[in-house]
Motif scaffolding. Structure first.
Motif, PDB file in Angstrom:
ATOM      1  N   VAL A  73       0.838  -1.212   0.000  1.00 38.42           N
ATOM      2  CA  VAL A  73       0.000   0.000   0.000  1.00 38.42           C
ATOM      3  C   VAL A  73       0.868   1.256   0.000  1.00 38.42           C
ATOM      4  O   VAL A  73       0.624   2.198  -0.760  1.00 38.42           O
ATOM      5  N   LEU A  74       1.901   1.278   0.829  1.00 35.76           N
ATOM      6  CA  LEU A  74       2.764   2.458   0.919  1.00 35.76           C
ATOM      7  C   LEU A  74       3.556   2.682  -0.371  1.00 35.76           C
ATOM      8  O   LEU A  74       3.734   3.822  -0.801  1.00 35.76           O
ATOM      9  N   ILE A  75       3.987   1.605  -1.020  1.00 33.19           N
ATOM     10  CA  ILE A  75       4.699   1.730  -2.300  1.00 33.19           C
ATOM     11  C   ILE A  75       3.763   2.288  -3.366  1.00 33.19           C
ATOM     12  O   ILE A  75       4.125   3.207  -4.112  1.00 33.19           O
ATOM     13  N   LEU A 155      -8.393   3.573  -4.173  1.00 31.57           N
ATOM     14  CA  LEU A 155      -7.318   3.127  -3.293  1.00 31.57           C
ATOM     15  C   LEU A 155      -7.881   2.617  -1.962  1.00 31.57           C
ATOM     16  O   LEU A 155      -7.471   1.555  -1.470  1.00 31.57           O
ATOM     17  N   VAL A 156      -8.841   3.335  -1.382  1.00 32.50           N
ATOM     18  CA  VAL A 156      -9.451   2.899  -0.123  1.00 32.50           C
ATOM     19  C   VAL A 156     -10.185   1.572  -0.330  1.00 32.50           C
ATOM     20  O   VAL A 156     -10.089   0.665   0.506  1.00 32.50           O
ATOM     21  N   PHE A 157     -10.915   1.433  -1.449  1.00 32.37           N
ATOM     22  CA  PHE A 157     -11.586   0.166  -1.749  1.00 32.37           C
ATOM     23  C   PHE A 157     -10.562  -0.970  -1.851  1.00 32.37           C
ATOM     24  O   PHE A 157     -10.748  -2.043  -1.277  1.00 32.37           O
ATOM     25  N   SER A 158      -9.476  -0.729  -2.574  1.00 39.72           N
ATOM     26  CA  SER A 158      -8.447  -1.759  -2.770  1.00 39.72           C
ATOM     27  C   SER A 158      -7.775  -2.142  -1.459  1.00 39.72           C
ATOM     28  O   SER A 158      -7.523  -3.330  -1.198  1.00 39.72           O
ATOM     29  N   ILE A 159      -7.476  -1.153  -0.632  1.00 35.84           N
ATOM     30  CA  ILE A 159      -6.873  -1.439   0.674  1.00 35.84           C
ATOM     31  C   ILE A 159      -7.822  -2.295   1.505  1.00 35.84           C
ATOM     32  O   ILE A 159      -7.416  -3.290   2.113  1.00 35.84           O
ATOM     33  N   PHE A 181      -2.808  -0.819  11.113  1.00 37.29           N
ATOM     34  CA  PHE A 181      -1.975  -0.047  12.043  1.00 37.29           C
ATOM     35  C   PHE A 181      -0.736   0.495  11.348  1.00 37.29           C
ATOM     36  O   PHE A 181      -0.407   1.677  11.459  1.00 37.29           O
ATOM     37  N   LEU A 182      -0.017  -0.362  10.625  1.00 36.56           N
ATOM     38  CA  LEU A 182       1.225   0.066   9.975  1.00 36.56           C
ATOM     39  C   LEU A 182       0.975   1.144   8.930  1.00 36.56           C
ATOM     40  O   LEU A 182       1.737   2.110   8.839  1.00 36.56           O
ATOM     41  N   ILE A 183      -0.095   0.996   8.155  1.00 36.76           N
ATOM     42  CA  ILE A 183      -0.417   2.001   7.131  1.00 36.76           C
ATOM     43  C   ILE A 183      -0.685   3.349   7.797  1.00 36.76           C
ATOM     44  O   ILE A 183      -0.102   4.373   7.420  1.00 36.76           O
TER      45      ILE A 183
END
Length: 198
Positions: A73-75, A155-159, A181-183
């Protein structure tokens, strides 16, 4: 004694800019408490024990799944931020207001509370009823501030779908909690310390 007249109550939409820091935090903590309560109530109506949901898994595999999804997600977010104009990913300044002046420990606490409360409702209760796809649609719709642009909505849907998928793969809610949490934690630290450097 004066009678209470419900017709005199007026509701109006408030923007994030109209909230002071204290009210923003109260709003955040209250919505997370309501989210957790709804999630636990929903699980009770499903005849499930919400506390059993949080049983600690036998191994730490879930952490690898969570860290892997968070890294992905961060990448993707980093790549998108390089090519998409800032206004296309604007959330109305909510994340900036939440994280920009927080001490490190408070970013940790906020990220932990949000990940546990939201995953309890979405992965713990709703996904059990309607599956990961429809849960992700609800998750994206709940994050109203992103709905103005299709890229953050997608992006929110995919996450959310990824969070649901790793729960199915690992069999524990701790995998999506770890990823969520990490995101939130890493994005919160980026917002906080990037502003400090500027």
């Amino acid at each position: 004694m004066k009678k209470f007249d419900i017709r005199k109550i007026k509701l109006r939409q408030v923007t994030v800019d109209e909230l002071n820091d204290k009210m923003l935090l109260v709003n955040l903590y209250m919505t997370q408490a309501i989210t957790l309560i709804i999630g636990f109530a929903w699980m009770f109506f499903q005849s499930r024990n919400p506390f059993a949901l949080f049983k600690w898994p036998g191994s730490w595999n879930f952490a690898l799944w969570g860290a892997g999804l968070a890294a992905l997600v961060l990448i993707v977010d980093l790549i998108l931020s390089r090519w998409i104009p800032e206004e296309a990913s604007d959330d109305g300044g909510v994340n900036e207001r939440i994280f920009k002046n927080r001490p490190f420990w408070h970013i940790v606490v906020l990220s932990a509370i949000v990940s546990i409360c939201e995953e309890s409702l979405f992965r713990g209760a709703i996904q059990q009823a309607i599956g990961p796809y429809w849960t992700s649609i609800v998750f994206a719709a709940i994050h109203v501030r992103y709905l103005r642009h299709w890229i953050p909505t997608g992006l929110v849907f995919s996450i959310s779908y990824g969070l649901g998928w790793i729960q199915v793969q690992t069999g524990t809610i701790w995998a999506p909690i770890a990823a969520h949490f990490l995101i939130d934690f890493i994005m919160g630290c980026i917002i906080r310390y990037r502003r400090e450097q500027e």
